[in-house]
Design a protein around this motif. Structure first.
Motif, PDB file in Angstrom:
ATOM      1  N   VAL A  48      45.493  47.540  26.236  1.00 39.84           N
ATOM      2  CA  VAL A  48      44.106  46.780  26.014  1.00 39.84           C
ATOM      3  C   VAL A  48      44.771  45.431  25.634  1.00 39.84           C
ATOM      4  O   VAL A  48      45.541  45.013  24.483  1.00 39.84           O
ATOM      5  N   GLY A  49      43.960  44.209  26.002  1.00 38.73           N
ATOM      6  CA  GLY A  49      44.313  43.011  25.333  1.00 38.73           C
ATOM      7  C   GLY A  49      45.176  42.100  26.467  1.00 38.73           C
ATOM      8  O   GLY A  49      45.246  40.923  26.522  1.00 38.73           O
ATOM      9  N   SER A  50      45.893  43.072  27.417  1.00 37.12           N
ATOM     10  CA  SER A  50      46.367  42.138  28.533  1.00 37.12           C
ATOM     11  C   SER A  50      45.725  41.906  29.562  1.00 37.12           C
ATOM     12  O   SER A  50      44.377  41.847  29.493  1.00 37.12           O
ATOM     13  N   ARG A  51      46.359  41.060  30.504  1.00 36.97           N
ATOM     14  CA  ARG A  51      45.496  40.524  31.535  1.00 36.97           C
ATOM     15  C   ARG A  51      45.946  40.962  32.840  1.00 36.97           C
ATOM     16  O   ARG A  51      47.112  41.574  33.214  1.00 36.97           O
ATOM     17  N   VAL A  52      44.985  41.107  33.898  1.00 41.37           N
ATOM     18  CA  VAL A  52      45.160  41.740  35.160  1.00 41.37           C
ATOM     19  C   VAL A  52      44.487  40.752  36.335  1.00 41.37           C
ATOM     20  O   VAL A  52      43.439  39.956  35.850  1.00 41.37           O
ATOM     21  N   ASN A  53      45.070  40.913  37.532  1.00 45.21           N
ATOM     22  CA  ASN A  53      44.582  40.344  38.563  1.00 45.21           C
ATOM     23  C   ASN A  53      44.075  41.230  39.473  1.00 45.21           C
ATOM     24  O   ASN A  53      44.648  42.448  39.682  1.00 45.21           O
ATOM     25  N   VAL A  54      42.625  41.288  39.861  1.00 47.47           N
ATOM     26  CA  VAL A  54      42.001  42.378  40.699  1.00 47.47           C
ATOM     27  C   VAL A  54      41.559  41.761  41.994  1.00 47.47           C
ATOM     28  O   VAL A  54      41.044  40.772  42.222  1.00 47.47           O
ATOM     29  N   THR A  55      42.138  42.302  43.038  1.00 48.23           N
ATOM     30  CA  THR A  55      41.909  41.851  44.541  1.00 48.23           C
ATOM     31  C   THR A  55      41.164  43.075  45.171  1.00 48.23           C
ATOM     32  O   THR A  55      41.241  44.146  45.021  1.00 48.23           O
ATOM     33  N   GLY A  56      40.163  42.303  46.026  1.00 50.32           N
ATOM     34  CA  GLY A  56      39.051  43.352  46.625  1.00 50.32           C
ATOM     35  C   GLY A  56      38.503  42.404  47.670  1.00 50.32           C
ATOM     36  O   GLY A  56      38.415  41.183  47.802  1.00 50.32           O
ATOM     37  N   ALA A  57      37.708  43.373  48.456  1.00 48.75           N
ATOM     38  CA  ALA A  57      36.931  42.605  49.422  1.00 48.75           C
ATOM     39  C   ALA A  57      35.496  42.250  49.128  1.00 48.75           C
ATOM     40  O   ALA A  57      34.852  43.143  48.372  1.00 48.75           O
ATOM     41  N   THR A  58      34.994  41.027  49.365  1.00 50.96           N
ATOM     42  CA  THR A  58      33.662  40.659  48.705  1.00 50.96           C
ATOM     43  C   THR A  58      32.447  41.509  49.579  1.00 50.96           C
ATOM     44  O   THR A  58      32.927  41.881  50.637  1.00 50.96           O
ATOM     45  N   LYS A  59      31.384  41.484  49.009  1.00 49.29           N
ATOM     46  CA  LYS A  59      30.166  41.977  49.734  1.00 49.29           C
ATOM     47  C   LYS A  59      29.744  41.345  51.018  1.00 49.29           C
ATOM     48  O   LYS A  59      29.577  39.982  50.991  1.00 49.29           O
ATOM     49  N   GLY A  60      29.715  42.085  52.081  1.00 53.02           N
ATOM     50  CA  GLY A  60      29.423  41.314  53.323  1.00 53.02           C
ATOM     51  C   GLY A  60      27.874  41.204  53.388  1.00 53.02           C
ATOM     52  O   GLY A  60      27.223  42.056  53.274  1.00 53.02           O
ATOM     53  N   ARG A  61      27.720  39.802  53.721  1.00 55.90           N
ATOM     54  CA  ARG A  61      26.359  39.353  53.894  1.00 55.90           C
ATOM     55  C   ARG A  61      25.749  39.126  55.306  1.00 55.90           C
ATOM     56  O   ARG A  61      24.642  38.883  55.688  1.00 55.90           O
ATOM     57  N   ASN A  98      33.955  50.045  45.858  1.00 55.56           N
ATOM     58  CA  ASN A  98      34.843  49.163  46.682  1.00 55.56           C
ATOM     59  C   ASN A  98      36.490  49.653  46.261  1.00 55.56           C
ATOM     60  O   ASN A  98      36.571  49.560  44.956  1.00 55.56           O
ATOM     61  N   ILE A  99      37.406  49.583  47.141  1.00 62.17           N
ATOM     62  CA  ILE A  99      38.922  49.717  46.659  1.00 62.17           C
ATOM     63  C   ILE A  99      39.396  48.346  46.265  1.00 62.17           C
ATOM     64  O   ILE A  99      39.091  47.405  46.797  1.00 62.17           O
ATOM     65  N   VAL A 100      39.996  48.385  45.153  1.00 67.70           N
ATOM     66  CA  VAL A 100      40.591  47.127  44.603  1.00 67.70           C
ATOM     67  C   VAL A 100      42.097  47.521  44.406  1.00 67.70           C
ATOM     68  O   VAL A 100      42.468  48.678  44.046  1.00 67.70           O
ATOM     69  N   MET A 101      42.920  46.266  44.375  1.00 70.14           N
ATOM     70  CA  MET A 101      44.239  46.394  43.970  1.00 70.14           C
ATOM     71  C   MET A 101      44.130  45.683  42.649  1.00 70.14           C
ATOM     72  O   MET A 101      44.065  44.477  42.275  1.00 70.14           O
ATOM     73  N   VAL A 102      44.864  46.322  41.500  1.00 70.12           N
ATOM     74  CA  VAL A 102      44.858  46.000  40.046  1.00 70.12           C
ATOM     75  C   VAL A 102      46.518  45.759  39.793  1.00 70.12           C
ATOM     76  O   VAL A 102      47.195  46.535  39.821  1.00 70.12           O
ATOM     77  N   ARG A 103      46.728  44.072  39.617  1.00 71.31           N
ATOM     78  CA  ARG A 103      48.046  43.836  39.196  1.00 71.31           C
ATOM     79  C   ARG A 103      48.503  43.331  38.097  1.00 71.31           C
ATOM     80  O   ARG A 103      47.487  42.533  37.756  1.00 71.31           O
ATOM     81  N   PRO A 104      49.518  43.371  37.377  1.00 71.72           N
ATOM     82  CA  PRO A 104      49.513  42.520  36.184  1.00 71.72           C
ATOM     83  C   PRO A 104      49.153  41.174  36.182  1.00 71.72           C
ATOM     84  O   PRO A 104      49.785  40.405  37.126  1.00 71.72           O
TER      85      PRO A 104
END
Length: 207
Positions: free
Chosen positions: A103-116, A199-205
């Motif tokens: 808790v309090g740490s930072r993460v980068n979250v990668t995923g595909a945006t909604k298709g329009r 949506n599937i996401v990748m969570v990295r530090p």
């Protein structure tokens, strides 16, 4: 630490210690078993392959079953993704959970945006559109002129025009971890992350 694979559950809000409402995204992250460890000697680079979720028994195929069996898994992961090993000492079959984050740490979250789908310039690029009076009914949502005539006699590359919108990979950087529920594998991060529900996401530090 490498990272984890997860699923976006949705958004909600919680109240911090000062009583202020904070918008958070709820992610179901892990557990992610180690399916394969790649080395520079054998594969040309160092990486770890993690799995997430599971394939229904009736949909299991032999190549996937064999790949999972070599890691000692009793199921076939539905999603596979590679992460930088980062000097971690991991073993096949080892499970990585949401407890690797704090808790309090930072993460980068990668995923595909909604298709329009196919969209015009007003929605896709925020164009103002044409005039609404004096016979402007035919130019209300049109792009207008897209280039000069005789010179250069072509449309310059990169011109903002109508086209396919969304469905691209994006990264939400430096999202703060607000809460962790290890029992339900939930990670609460401040702000939004790409994609819709499930949506599937990748969570990295992050940092």
């Amino acid at each position: 630490m490498p990272g984890l694979i997860g699923r976006k559950i949705g958004m909600t809000q919680i109240f911090d210690d000062d009583g202020r409402a904070v918008g958070v995204t709820v992610l179901e992250v892990g557990p992610c078993p180690v399916v394969q460890i790649k080395t520079a000697e054998h594969d040309g680079y160092d990486a770890v392959q993690l799995g997430f979720d599971r394939v229904k028994e009736r949909n299991v195929r032999k190549p996937g079953a064999g790949h999972a069996a070599r890691a000692g898994l009793d199921h076939v992961p539905r999603v596979l993704a590679e992460f930088d090993l980062g000097g971690e000492d991991l073993e096949l079959g080892q499970e990585l959970t949401v407890e690797m984050f704090d808790v309090g740490s930072r993460v980068n979250v990668t995923g595909a945006t909604k298709g329009r789908g196919f969209q015009g310039v007003v929605k896709r690029h925020g164009f103002a559109g044409g005039r609404g009076s004096h016979g402007g009914s035919s130019v209300l949502r049109g792009p207008g002129s897209i280039g000069a005539g005789t010179d250069p006699s072509r449309v310059i590359k990169g011109r903002k025009m109508a086209g396919r919108m969304g469905g691209t990979q994006r990264m939400a950087m430096s999202r703060k971890v607000i809460g962790i529920d290890a029992d339900r594998n939930l990670l609460l991060v401040r702000g939004s992350v790409p994609g819709g529900r499930n949506n599937i996401v990748m969570v990295r530090p992050g940092r």
